[in-house]
Design a protein around this motif. Structure first.
Motif, PDB file in Angstrom:
ATOM      1  N   GLY A   1       0.815  -1.212   0.000  1.00  0.00           N
ATOM      2  CA  GLY A   1       0.000   0.000   0.000  1.00  0.00           C
ATOM      3  C   GLY A   1       0.850   1.263   0.000  1.00  0.00           C
ATOM      4  N   GLY A   2       0.480   2.223  -0.865  1.00  0.00           N
ATOM      5  CA  GLY A   2       1.190   3.495  -0.928  1.00  0.00           C
ATOM      6  C   GLY A   2       2.478   3.468  -1.718  1.00  0.00           C
ATOM      7  N   VAL A   3       2.775   2.343  -2.366  1.00  0.00           N
ATOM      8  CA  VAL A   3       4.036   2.257  -3.114  1.00  0.00           C
ATOM      9  C   VAL A   3       4.119   3.327  -4.195  1.00  0.00           C
ATOM     10  CG1 VAL A   3       3.217   0.566  -4.826  1.00  0.00           C
ATOM     11  CG2 VAL A   3       5.651   0.645  -4.197  1.00  0.00           C
ATOM     12  N   GLU A   4       2.949   3.687  -4.744  1.00  0.00           N
ATOM     13  CA  GLU A   4       2.932   4.691  -5.815  1.00  0.00           C
ATOM     14  C   GLU A   4       3.399   6.063  -5.335  1.00  0.00           C
ATOM     15  OE1 GLU A   4      -1.282   4.588  -4.069  1.00  0.00           O
ATOM     16  OE2 GLU A   4       0.399   3.218  -4.377  1.00  0.00           O
ATOM     17  N   GLU A   5       3.336   6.286  -4.015  1.00  0.00           N
ATOM     18  CA  GLU A   5       3.765   7.570  -3.449  1.00  0.00           C
ATOM     19  C   GLU A   5       5.279   7.604  -3.215  1.00  0.00           C
ATOM     20  OE1 GLU A   5       1.414   9.897  -2.643  1.00  0.00           O
ATOM     21  OE2 GLU A   5      -0.426   8.707  -2.716  1.00  0.00           O
ATOM     22  N   THR A   6       5.946   6.461  -3.363  1.00  0.00           N
ATOM     23  CA  THR A   6       7.371   6.390  -3.016  1.00  0.00           C
ATOM     24  C   THR A   6       8.291   6.249  -4.226  1.00  0.00           C
ATOM     25  OG1 THR A   6       7.538   3.971  -2.780  1.00  0.00           O
ATOM     26  CG2 THR A   6       6.670   5.204  -0.877  1.00  0.00           C
ATOM     27  N   ALA A   7       7.726   6.286  -5.432  1.00  0.00           N
ATOM     28  CA  ALA A   7       8.553   6.157  -6.640  1.00  0.00           C
ATOM     29  C   ALA A   7       9.372   7.431  -6.847  1.00  0.00           C
ATOM     30  CB  ALA A   7       7.665   5.913  -7.854  1.00  0.00           C
ATOM     31  N   PHE A   8      10.579   7.271  -7.359  1.00  0.00           N
ATOM     32  CA  PHE A   8      11.428   8.442  -7.588  1.00  0.00           C
ATOM     33  C   PHE A   8      12.336   8.226  -8.782  1.00  0.00           C
ATOM     34  CE2 PHE A   8      14.067   5.691  -4.957  1.00  0.00           C
ATOM     35  CZ  PHE A   8      15.312   5.782  -5.586  1.00  0.00           C
ATOM     36  N   ILE A   9      12.825   9.353  -9.315  1.00  0.00           N
ATOM     37  CA  ILE A   9      13.912   9.358 -10.300  1.00  0.00           C
ATOM     38  C   ILE A   9      15.000  10.239  -9.711  1.00  0.00           C
ATOM     39  CG2 ILE A   9      14.652  10.074 -12.607  1.00  0.00           C
ATOM     40  CD1 ILE A   9      11.789   9.604 -13.568  1.00  0.00           C
ATOM     41  N   GLU A  10      16.225   9.754  -9.706  1.00  0.00           N
ATOM     42  CA  GLU A  10      17.350  10.507  -9.143  1.00  0.00           C
ATOM     43  C   GLU A  10      18.374  10.778 -10.242  1.00  0.00           C
ATOM     44  OE1 GLU A  10      18.901   9.796  -4.955  1.00  0.00           O
ATOM     45  OE2 GLU A  10      20.461   8.904  -6.215  1.00  0.00           O
ATOM     46  N   ILE A  11      18.786  12.027 -10.338  1.00  0.00           N
ATOM     47  CA  ILE A  11      19.726  12.447 -11.376  1.00  0.00           C
ATOM     48  C   ILE A  11      21.070  12.779 -10.746  1.00  0.00           C
ATOM     49  CG2 ILE A  11      20.127  14.083 -13.257  1.00  0.00           C
ATOM     50  CD1 ILE A  11      17.061  14.595 -13.202  1.00  0.00           C
ATOM     51  N   ASP A  12      22.103  12.111 -11.192  1.00  0.00           N
ATOM     52  CA  ASP A  12      23.473  12.355 -10.728  1.00  0.00           C
ATOM     53  C   ASP A  12      23.643  12.233  -9.219  1.00  0.00           C
ATOM     54  OD1 ASP A  12      25.331  12.518 -12.674  1.00  0.00           O
ATOM     55  OD2 ASP A  12      25.262  14.688 -12.928  1.00  0.00           O
TER      56      ASP A  12
END
Length: 199
Positions: free
Chosen positions: A113-124
């Motif tokens: 539950g709530g996994v969709e709120e924890t997605a990220f993209i990190e640059i450098d």
């Protein structure tokens, strides 16, 4: 079709079904090549499929081909899939948790539950973009069970877009969820494909 420029599928973009069917096999083959660098496996059971005009155009045509709803179906498909086309300063992914065994899948998703709120993209390694779930429907139930399919938007600033366009920039996608904290580093081909969405 110029997927780097077009941001919306219009009624006039829809191909007559007989014409689509005649070239369907070749178009599907071409789409595999387009999707190759837009598909990112993240952890053991999750895949990000980054969408653009071309992937969504094919999806609409396929839905019309499969369901054969004719003219009446077209507007519904456009309303469903146009919101998943990036609008220049965002990336949009269909995120799928794929587990064949139904018992294992149910147990897994019940903790997610709530996994969709924890997605990220990190640059450098320094600049992190936090994903925003598609607002059309809540994809985590009240009892904490996540859907196996999520639609996630990643709003990108001008500076982040420019950073992503630099060749060989390290870009990582992943989750910070306590039950699924997996990450993946984009290949250079995937970085370039996604950077092209940020015109």
């Amino acid at each position: 079709m110029n997927a780097a420029i077009k941001r919306r599928i219009e009624r006039d973009d829809i191909m007559p079904m007989a014409e689509y069917e005649a070239g369907r096999k070749e178009r599907r083959k071409d789409l595999v090549a387009v999707k190759r660098h837009r598909r990112v496996e993240t952890g053991p059971v999750c895949t990000f499929y980054f969408e653009n005009y071309e992937t969504m155009w094919h999806q609409v045509q396929e839905m019309l081909y499969i369901e054969k709803g004719g003219e009446e179906q077209i507007e519904d498909e456009l309303n469903a899939y146009n919101p998943l086309i990036p609008q220049g300063r965002e990336l949009i992914a269909t995120v799928m948790f794929e587990i064949d065994d139904p018992v294992r899948r149910k147990a897994f998703l019940s903790k997610l539950g709530g996994v969709e709120e924890t997605a990220f993209i990190e640059i450098d390694g320094v600049d992190r973009i936090v994903g925003k779930p598609e607002e059309d429907v809540d994809r985590t139930t009240a009892d904490g069970k996540a859907s196996s399919v999520q639609f996630i938007h990643f709003p990108v600033t001008d500076a982040q877009a420019e950073a992503m366009k630099v060749p060989n920039t390290r870009v990582v996608i992943g989750f910070t969820h306590s039950h699924y904290s997996h990450m993946a580093v984009l290949t250079e081909e995937a970085r370039a494909a996604l950077a092209a969405d940020l015109a």
